[in-house]
Design a protein around this motif. Structure first.
Motif, mmCIF file in Angstrom:
data_model
loop_
_atom_site.group_PDB
_atom_site.id
_atom_site.type_symbol
_atom_site.label_atom_id
_atom_site.label_comp_id
_atom_site.label_asym_id
_atom_site.label_seq_id
_atom_site.Cartn_x
_atom_site.Cartn_y
_atom_site.Cartn_z
ATOM 1 N N ARG A 178 0.776 -1.297 -0.025
ATOM 2 C CA ARG A 178 -0.069 -0.065 -0.197
ATOM 3 C C ARG A 178 0.751 1.225 0.044
ATOM 4 N NH1 ARG A 178 -5.395 -0.968 1.022
ATOM 5 N NH2 ARG A 178 -5.726 -3.137 0.199
ATOM 6 N N SER A 179 2.041 1.177 0.534
ATOM 7 C CA SER A 179 3.031 2.548 0.582
ATOM 8 C C SER A 179 4.138 2.045 0.101
ATOM 9 C CB SER A 179 2.889 2.938 2.047
ATOM 10 O OG SER A 179 3.853 4.143 2.241
ATOM 11 N N LEU A 180 4.681 2.933 -0.546
ATOM 12 C CA LEU A 180 6.042 2.724 -1.279
ATOM 13 C C LEU A 180 6.949 4.022 -1.049
ATOM 14 C CD1 LEU A 180 8.416 0.964 -2.715
ATOM 15 C CD2 LEU A 180 7.523 2.079 -5.076
ATOM 16 N N SER A 181 8.280 4.001 -0.652
ATOM 17 C CA SER A 181 9.033 5.114 -0.445
ATOM 18 C C SER A 181 10.485 4.579 -1.058
ATOM 19 C CB SER A 181 9.196 5.543 1.033
ATOM 20 O OG SER A 181 8.114 5.838 1.391
ATOM 21 N N LEU A 182 10.686 5.698 -2.097
ATOM 22 C CA LEU A 182 12.339 5.447 -2.767
ATOM 23 C C LEU A 182 12.721 6.559 -2.490
ATOM 24 C CD1 LEU A 182 11.097 4.159 -6.201
ATOM 25 C CD2 LEU A 182 11.925 2.728 -4.169
ATOM 26 N N GLY A 183 14.204 6.356 -2.085
ATOM 27 C CA GLY A 183 15.203 7.498 -1.955
ATOM 28 C C GLY A 183 16.433 7.398 -2.695
ATOM 29 N N PHE A 184 17.041 8.241 -3.623
ATOM 30 C CA PHE A 184 18.198 8.432 -4.170
ATOM 31 C C PHE A 184 18.558 7.454 -5.097
ATOM 32 C CE2 PHE A 184 18.690 10.426 0.127
ATOM 33 C CZ PHE A 184 19.585 11.695 -0.366
ATOM 34 N N TYR A 185 17.534 7.316 -6.126
ATOM 35 C CA TYR A 185 17.586 6.489 -7.273
ATOM 36 C C TYR A 185 17.318 7.335 -8.525
ATOM 37 C CZ TYR A 185 16.872 2.438 -3.921
ATOM 38 O OH TYR A 185 17.080 1.719 -3.011
ATOM 39 N N ASN A 186 17.809 6.649 -9.645
ATOM 40 C CA ASN A 186 17.901 7.106 -11.004
ATOM 41 C C ASN A 186 16.904 6.152 -11.584
ATOM 42 O OD1 ASN A 186 17.942 7.946 -13.672
ATOM 43 N ND2 ASN A 186 19.930 8.333 -13.496
ATOM 44 N N LEU A 187 15.350 6.535 -11.924
ATOM 45 C CA LEU A 187 14.456 5.758 -12.622
ATOM 46 C C LEU A 187 14.870 5.543 -14.045
ATOM 47 C CD1 LEU A 187 11.283 6.569 -10.502
ATOM 48 C CD2 LEU A 187 13.030 4.867 -10.029
ATOM 49 N N LYS A 203 6.185 8.084 -2.156
ATOM 50 C CA LYS A 203 7.002 9.000 -1.851
ATOM 51 C C LYS A 203 8.285 8.764 -2.377
ATOM 52 C CE LYS A 203 5.337 8.823 2.895
ATOM 53 N NZ LYS A 203 5.148 8.605 4.490
ATOM 54 N N LEU A 204 8.901 9.854 -3.303
ATOM 55 C CA LEU A 204 9.881 10.060 -4.124
ATOM 56 C C LEU A 204 10.773 11.042 -3.712
ATOM 57 C CD1 LEU A 204 8.219 9.386 -7.616
ATOM 58 C CD2 LEU A 204 9.150 7.562 -6.040
ATOM 59 N N SER A 205 11.768 10.573 -3.082
ATOM 60 C CA SER A 205 12.813 11.586 -2.615
ATOM 61 C C SER A 205 14.251 11.414 -3.168
ATOM 62 C CB SER A 205 13.182 11.158 -1.068
ATOM 63 O OG SER A 205 13.898 12.216 -0.615
ATOM 64 N N CYS A 206 14.658 12.683 -3.771
ATOM 65 C CA CYS A 206 15.773 12.798 -4.732
ATOM 66 C C CYS A 206 15.769 11.639 -5.668
ATOM 67 C CB CYS A 206 16.957 12.502 -3.570
ATOM 68 S SG CYS A 206 16.917 13.864 -2.313
ATOM 69 N N ILE A 207 14.908 11.678 -6.386
ATOM 70 C CA ILE A 207 14.656 10.754 -7.476
ATOM 71 C C ILE A 207 14.936 11.560 -8.751
ATOM 72 C CG2 ILE A 207 13.088 8.972 -8.616
ATOM 73 C CD1 ILE A 207 13.935 8.241 -6.136
ATOM 74 N N CYS A 256 11.271 20.109 -7.572
ATOM 75 C CA CYS A 256 10.829 19.579 -8.974
ATOM 76 C C CYS A 256 11.703 20.401 -9.894
ATOM 77 C CB CYS A 256 9.361 19.738 -9.319
ATOM 78 S SG CYS A 256 8.785 19.028 -10.703
ATOM 79 N N ARG A 257 12.940 19.914 -9.927
ATOM 80 C CA ARG A 257 14.052 20.701 -10.804
ATOM 81 C C ARG A 257 13.677 20.370 -12.420
ATOM 82 N NH1 ARG A 257 17.251 23.376 -7.601
ATOM 83 N NH2 ARG A 257 17.732 22.700 -5.520
ATOM 84 N N ASN A 258 14.237 21.341 -12.937
ATOM 85 C CA ASN A 258 14.411 21.083 -14.491
ATOM 86 C C ASN A 258 12.861 20.837 -15.033
ATOM 87 O OD1 ASN A 258 17.032 21.464 -14.524
ATOM 88 N ND2 ASN A 258 17.479 19.237 -14.581
ATOM 89 N N ALA A 259 11.859 21.284 -14.307
ATOM 90 C CA ALA A 259 10.583 21.121 -14.682
ATOM 91 C C ALA A 259 10.167 22.235 -15.772
ATOM 92 C CB ALA A 259 9.370 21.169 -13.590
#
Length: 465
Positions: A178-187, A203-207, A256-259
């Motif tokens: 039900r809940s997913l948090s990802l931190g410091f990845y390149n998708l 939650k997407l942190s530093c993605i 939200c950089r480079n948006a």
């Protein structure tokens, strides 16, 4: 003489025997393992207060403890706590193998699992194995994955080391997750999120990813109620980030950089928190009928960090719970709040109190929009007599009140903010929405508020507009 001696010896013997019995009984009591005799559910409460490594170590204590840890509902597997920083490559491979064994040996379902890991070739291969085991086998409800940079002495391509790759398609789509948090990845792609309508929280942190990857991920996660974004587009291509979701309750944009813009369409959105300040007015499009705010938060063409919150009267609110839990990390740069509230609803009042308690430094602007609610009122003790609302340290430069009718509850809130010196500069009360018959009542209430000013509040302005 002999009779007396025998009597003495007999008494002495009884005394020594009694003393020995006491010592023996005491030793037996001391030898009893009272903790191991407790039922498993109590032992699991004890183990839940230990780190995962410490809980696993209890398995060597005795047969009784061998399998207890395997039923703990939460796992925290932190490679950074165990690996020797001088030998990160060898250490991480060894610890990764141990982490795999812990996941494989766990029995039953997992309420939550958090994995903090380094990234090396062998570890990258295990990451997919961990995710598969946790989602498809252990039925984990809350999953947190965080990548950490390796030791700086290890030569690696920084653009390559944190790539979220070789992850199986649909791996995040198990109905238990039900809940997913990802931190410091390149998708690199969105395939792990295909058919991911099970997720309520993401939650997407530093993605880092291309905007198209982000858009496909968000489209796959059609049941999201909570979305937290701290992201960076790998390159600009002119396409905006698209957030279109009918169930979304909370949207927090921390970065939200480079948006090339953001388009939000969320019919159920109740909380919008933007702590990122580099949006131009023509880059941000919002369709959220539940939200309402009257202040202009675009300063010099850029969006001022702001939160807009339509407080829900529902007894259970995943958006509010997540907002309160997350805000310690994201509220520092956010200096303004617009909130819609029904002061006759105890649930909404309590949530307003919780939200205002989050500010540990002076707020610039607080906009309060009182709901025009004609529904039957709930019978309850009013908060208006609670002098601890919101808290003694709360301070705000300017308060704007809209739809102020002069009711007892509204006046109590306004007077409390004045009496406890929470308003630093202005309290502005809007009159224009009401007929002339009501305006006189409101003006009388404002006069009473002005009379509350003390000698040490000479610079506060209280007036209608």
């Amino acid at each position: 003489m002999n009779r007396t001696s025998n009597r003495i010896r007999t008494r002495s013997g009884i005394s020594e025997s009694h003393s020995n019995m006491e010592r023996s009984s005491s030793d037996q009591v001391n030898d009893v393992d009272w903790i191991s005799n407790l039922p498993d559910d109590v032992l699991l409460v004890i183990l839940s207060r230990l780190s995962t490594e410490e809980a696993v170590r209890t398995s060597v204590m005795s047969k009784r403890w061998e399998h207890v840890w395997k039923h703990i509902p939460h796992l925290i597997l932190d490679m950074t706590r165990i690996v020797n920083s001088k030998e990160p490559i060898y250490g991480s491979n060894r610890v990764a193998t141990l982490m795999t064994k812990i996941i494989d040996n766990h029995r039953g379902h997992l309420e939550s699992c958090a994995i903090d890991h380094y990234s090396f070739q062998s570890v990258n291969g295990m990451l997919n194995t961990w995710i598969q085991a946790l989602t498809c086998v252990r039925h984990t409800r809350v999953l947190t994955l965080t990548h950490h940079c390796p030791h700086p002495c290890v030569p690696m391509d920084l653009e390559d080391f944190n790539r979220f790759r070789d992850i199986s398609p649909n791996v995040m789509s198990h109905p238990s997750l039900r809940s997913l948090s990802l931190g410091f990845y390149n998708l690199e792609n969105s395939l792990p999120f295909s058919n991911c309508s099970n997720l309520q929280t993401l939650k997407l942190s530093c993605i880092v990813a291309e905007v198209g990857v982000f858009n496909r991920v968000l489209a796959f996660c059609s049941s999201l109620e909570v979305l937290v974004l701290d992201i960076k587009f790998s390159k600009k291509n002119g396409d905006p980030l698209k957030i279109e979701n009918k169930k979304l309750k909370l949207l927090l944009v921390a970065c939200c950089r480079n948006a090339d813009g953001i388009r939000v369409s969320a019919a159920s959105l109740e909380i919008l928190a933007i702590t990122y300040r580099y949006f131009r007015r023509d880059e941000f499009f919002l369709t959220a009928p539940q939200l309402q705010f009257n202040r202009n938060f675009w300063v010099a063409g850029e969006y001022m960090p702001h939160i807009s919150y339509n407080i829900s009267k529902e007894k259970k609110s995943i958006g509010h719970e997540e907002f309160v839990n997350l805000s310690g990390d994201f509220l520092i740069p956010t200096a303004s709040l617009s909130v819609r509230v029904d002061l006759m609803n105890p649930t909404e009042v309590e949530r307003l109190r919780q939200v205002l308690r989050l500010w540990t430094r002076k707020m610039i602007e607080l906009e309060i929009i009182f709901k025009d609610n004609n529904a039957p009122r709930e019978e309850s003790d009013s908060w208006k007599n609670n002098n601890n609302f919101p808290n003694a340290e709360f301070r705000v430069n300017t308060v704007w009140m809209h739809n102020f009718s002069g009711s007892e509850e509204e006046f109590a809130l306004a007077s409390l903010l004045i009496r406890q010196h929470m308003v630093v500069s202005k309290m502005m009360i809007k009159l224009t929405l009401f007929p002339a018959s009501k305006k006189s009542k409101i003006e009388a209430a404002v006069a009473k508020l002005q009379a509350l000013q003390t000698e040490d509040q000479p610079d506060i302005t209280i007036k209608c507009f």
